[in-house]
Write a protein that holds these residues in place. Structure first.
Motif, PDB file in Angstrom:
ATOM      1  N   ASP A   6       0.739  -0.866   0.437  1.00  0.00           N
ATOM      2  CA  ASP A   6      -0.157  -0.167   0.024  1.00  0.00           C
ATOM      3  C   ASP A   6       0.693   1.523  -0.080  1.00  0.00           C
ATOM      4  N   ILE A   7       0.380   2.622  -0.175  1.00  0.00           N
ATOM      5  CA  ILE A   7       0.894   3.634   0.052  1.00  0.00           C
ATOM      6  C   ILE A   7       0.376   4.389   0.652  1.00  0.00           C
ATOM      7  N   ASP A   8      -0.500   4.694   0.649  1.00  0.00           N
ATOM      8  CA  ASP A   8      -1.157   6.029   1.855  1.00  0.00           C
ATOM      9  C   ASP A   8      -0.941   5.201   3.048  1.00  0.00           C
ATOM     10  N   GLY A   9      -0.400   6.288   4.265  1.00  0.00           N
ATOM     11  CA  GLY A   9       0.272   5.360   5.097  1.00  0.00           C
ATOM     12  C   GLY A   9       1.164   4.218   5.402  1.00  0.00           C
ATOM     13  N   VAL A  10       1.707   3.642   4.422  1.00  0.00           N
ATOM     14  CA  VAL A  10       2.720   3.363   4.601  1.00  0.00           C
ATOM     15  C   VAL A  10       4.096   3.893   3.903  1.00  0.00           C
ATOM     16  N   MET A  11       3.740   3.820   3.080  1.00  0.00           N
ATOM     17  CA  MET A  11       4.774   4.982   1.905  1.00  0.00           C
ATOM     18  C   MET A  11       4.696   6.561   2.498  1.00  0.00           C
ATOM     19  N   VAL A  12       3.694   7.138   2.233  1.00  0.00           N
ATOM     20  CA  VAL A  12       3.124   8.854   2.958  1.00  0.00           C
ATOM     21  C   VAL A  12       2.547   8.753   4.373  1.00  0.00           C
ATOM     22  N   PRO A  13       3.616   8.783   5.136  1.00  0.00           N
ATOM     23  CA  PRO A  13       2.059   8.416   6.420  1.00  0.00           C
ATOM     24  C   PRO A  13       0.804   9.602   6.119  1.00  0.00           C
ATOM     25  N   ALA A  14       0.131   9.589   6.451  1.00  0.00           N
ATOM     26  CA  ALA A  14      -1.208  10.192   6.319  1.00  0.00           C
ATOM     27  C   ALA A  14      -1.561  11.431   8.158  1.00  0.00           C
ATOM     28  N   ASN A  15      -1.132  12.228   7.988  1.00  0.00           N
ATOM     29  CA  ASN A  15      -1.739  13.052   8.830  1.00  0.00           C
ATOM     30  C   ASN A  15      -2.753  13.762   8.265  1.00  0.00           C
ATOM     31  N   ARG A  18      -1.946  18.070   8.151  1.00  0.00           N
ATOM     32  CA  ARG A  18      -0.592  18.509   7.078  1.00  0.00           C
ATOM     33  C   ARG A  18      -0.830  17.801   5.813  1.00  0.00           C
ATOM     34  N   ARG A  19      -1.166  18.935   5.448  1.00  0.00           N
ATOM     35  CA  ARG A  19      -1.701  18.021   3.634  1.00  0.00           C
ATOM     36  C   ARG A  19       0.053  17.628   3.312  1.00  0.00           C
ATOM     37  N   PRO A  20      -0.352  16.511   2.787  1.00  0.00           N
ATOM     38  CA  PRO A  20       1.264  16.037   2.515  1.00  0.00           C
ATOM     39  C   PRO A  20       1.733  16.750   1.264  1.00  0.00           C
ATOM     40  N   GLU A  21       3.404  16.406   1.322  1.00  0.00           N
ATOM     41  CA  GLU A  21       4.260  16.783   0.471  1.00  0.00           C
ATOM     42  C   GLU A  21       4.352  16.611  -0.792  1.00  0.00           C
ATOM     43  N   PHE A  22       3.918  17.177  -1.571  1.00  0.00           N
ATOM     44  CA  PHE A  22       3.897  16.716  -3.325  1.00  0.00           C
ATOM     45  C   PHE A  22       5.277  16.513  -4.010  1.00  0.00           C
ATOM     46  N   HIS A  23       5.824  16.045  -4.824  1.00  0.00           N
ATOM     47  CA  HIS A  23       7.121  15.179  -5.372  1.00  0.00           C
ATOM     48  C   HIS A  23       6.594  16.472  -7.263  1.00  0.00           C
ATOM     49  N   GLU A  24       7.369  16.463  -7.641  1.00  0.00           N
ATOM     50  CA  GLU A  24       7.400  17.440  -9.314  1.00  0.00           C
ATOM     51  C   GLU A  24       6.305  16.929 -10.222  1.00  0.00           C
ATOM     52  N   GLY A  26       3.646  15.549  -9.427  1.00  0.00           N
ATOM     53  CA  GLY A  26       2.349  15.060  -9.114  1.00  0.00           C
ATOM     54  C   GLY A  26       1.518  14.441  -7.901  1.00  0.00           C
ATOM     55  N   PHE A  27       2.685  13.083  -7.259  1.00  0.00           N
ATOM     56  CA  PHE A  27       2.380  12.403  -6.341  1.00  0.00           C
ATOM     57  C   PHE A  27       3.335  12.458  -5.017  1.00  0.00           C
ATOM     58  N   PRO A  28       2.684  12.317  -3.886  1.00  0.00           N
ATOM     59  CA  PRO A  28       3.025  12.167  -2.922  1.00  0.00           C
ATOM     60  C   PRO A  28       5.239  11.990  -2.581  1.00  0.00           C
ATOM     61  N   VAL A  29       5.287  12.817  -1.892  1.00  0.00           N
ATOM     62  CA  VAL A  29       6.087  12.815  -1.047  1.00  0.00           C
ATOM     63  C   VAL A  29       6.690  10.757  -0.649  1.00  0.00           C
ATOM     64  N   PHE A  30       7.572  10.197  -0.643  1.00  0.00           N
ATOM     65  CA  PHE A  30       7.568   9.692   0.361  1.00  0.00           C
ATOM     66  C   PHE A  30       8.262   9.953   1.583  1.00  0.00           C
ATOM     67  N   SER A  31       8.267   8.956   2.931  1.00  0.00           N
ATOM     68  CA  SER A  31       8.596   9.339   3.633  1.00  0.00           C
ATOM     69  C   SER A  31       9.982   8.882   3.834  1.00  0.00           C
ATOM     70  N   ASP A  32      11.169   9.577   4.358  1.00  0.00           N
ATOM     71  CA  ASP A  32      12.890   9.016   4.241  1.00  0.00           C
ATOM     72  C   ASP A  32      12.467   7.784   5.065  1.00  0.00           C
ATOM     73  N   LYS A  33      11.617   8.007   6.140  1.00  0.00           N
ATOM     74  CA  LYS A  33      12.687   6.360   6.959  1.00  0.00           C
ATOM     75  C   LYS A  33      12.430   5.675   6.651  1.00  0.00           C
ATOM     76  N   ALA A  34      10.939   5.524   5.411  1.00  0.00           N
ATOM     77  CA  ALA A  34       9.614   4.410   4.929  1.00  0.00           C
ATOM     78  C   ALA A  34      10.665   3.919   3.451  1.00  0.00           C
ATOM     79  N   VAL A  35      11.159   4.955   2.767  1.00  0.00           N
ATOM     80  CA  VAL A  35      12.345   4.632   1.667  1.00  0.00           C
ATOM     81  C   VAL A  35      13.382   3.618   2.275  1.00  0.00           C
ATOM     82  N   ASN A  36      13.616   4.130   3.206  1.00  0.00           N
ATOM     83  CA  ASN A  36      15.503   3.609   2.992  1.00  0.00           C
ATOM     84  C   ASN A  36      14.383   1.901   3.952  1.00  0.00           C
TER      85      ASN A  36
END
Length: 160
Positions: A6-15, A18-24, A26-36
C-alpha cells in the motif's frame, strides 16, 4: 518473494492535520524512513512489489517505476493487483489475488498496509501481514518483521 504494498499510511504517512508534500511529478513524497525500510526489505530479500494501493490504476507500470525511482526506492520488479469491475475492498482484492495464484504455488509474500480491515484476512494469509500505523508508516522495525516473514515463513494452505 513478493511485497503487496500500500502507499498511503505506509510510504506516505497520513497525518490529517498536514497536507502531504508533493513531488514534481504530482504524487506525494515518500517518507525517508519508509524509503530506507523498503529498500532494506528489497535488498535483503530480492522481493518484487505488487501494488495494492487505491492509486494503483491511476498510472502505468512505467510511471510507477518512475515514481519509485524518483523517490529513491530501488524497485527490482513491480506489478499491480488487477482492476476489477466489481468494487472489492482491499481485503477481498488480496484474497482474490491469493486464490488465483494458490494453484500455481504462491511464492513467499508479505502484505505491508495500514488498513486494519486486513485483520479480517483468513489466518493463513493474515500471518503474512505487516500492519503499519497510518501516521508513522513503514519503519525499520516493521521492515525487519517483513524480512523475517519473507525469509522464514512458508505460505499456509487453503482457499477462502
Amino acid at each position: 518473494m513478493l511485497i503487496l504494498l500500500d502507499i498511503d499510511g505506509v510510504m506516505v504517512p497520513a497525518n490529517s492535520w498536514r497536507r502531504p508534500e508533493f513531488h514534481e511529478d504530482g504524487f506525494p513524497v515518500f517518507s525517508d524512513k519508509a524509503v530506507n525500510a523498503l529498500n532494506r526489505i528489497i535488498t535483503e530479500t530480492n522481493a518484487k512489489v505488487i501494488l495494492t494501493t487505491s492509486h494503483k490504476s491511476k498510472y502505468s507500470i512505467a510511471k510507477w517505476k518512475a515514481i519509485f525511482n524518483h523517490r529513491g526506492v530501488q524497485i527490482r520488479g513491480i506489478e499491480k493487483l488487477s482492476n476489477s469491475k466489481i468494487m472489492y475492498d482491499r481485503k477481498d482484492e488480496i484474497v482474490t489475488w491469493f486464490n488465483k495464484r494458490k494453484d500455481s504455488d504462491v511464492e513467499e509474500f508479505v502484505i505491508i498496509d495500514d488498513d486494519k480491515m486486513l485483520n479480517g484476512l483468513p489466518g493463513f494469509i493474515k500471518e503474512n501481514l505487516v500492519l503499519t500505523s497510518p501516521s508513522i508508516g513503514l519503519t525499520d522495525e516493521l521492515a525487519q518483521d517483513a524480512i523475517d516473514k519473507l525469509k522464514h515463513h512458508k505460505v499456509g494452505g487453503g482457499k477462502f
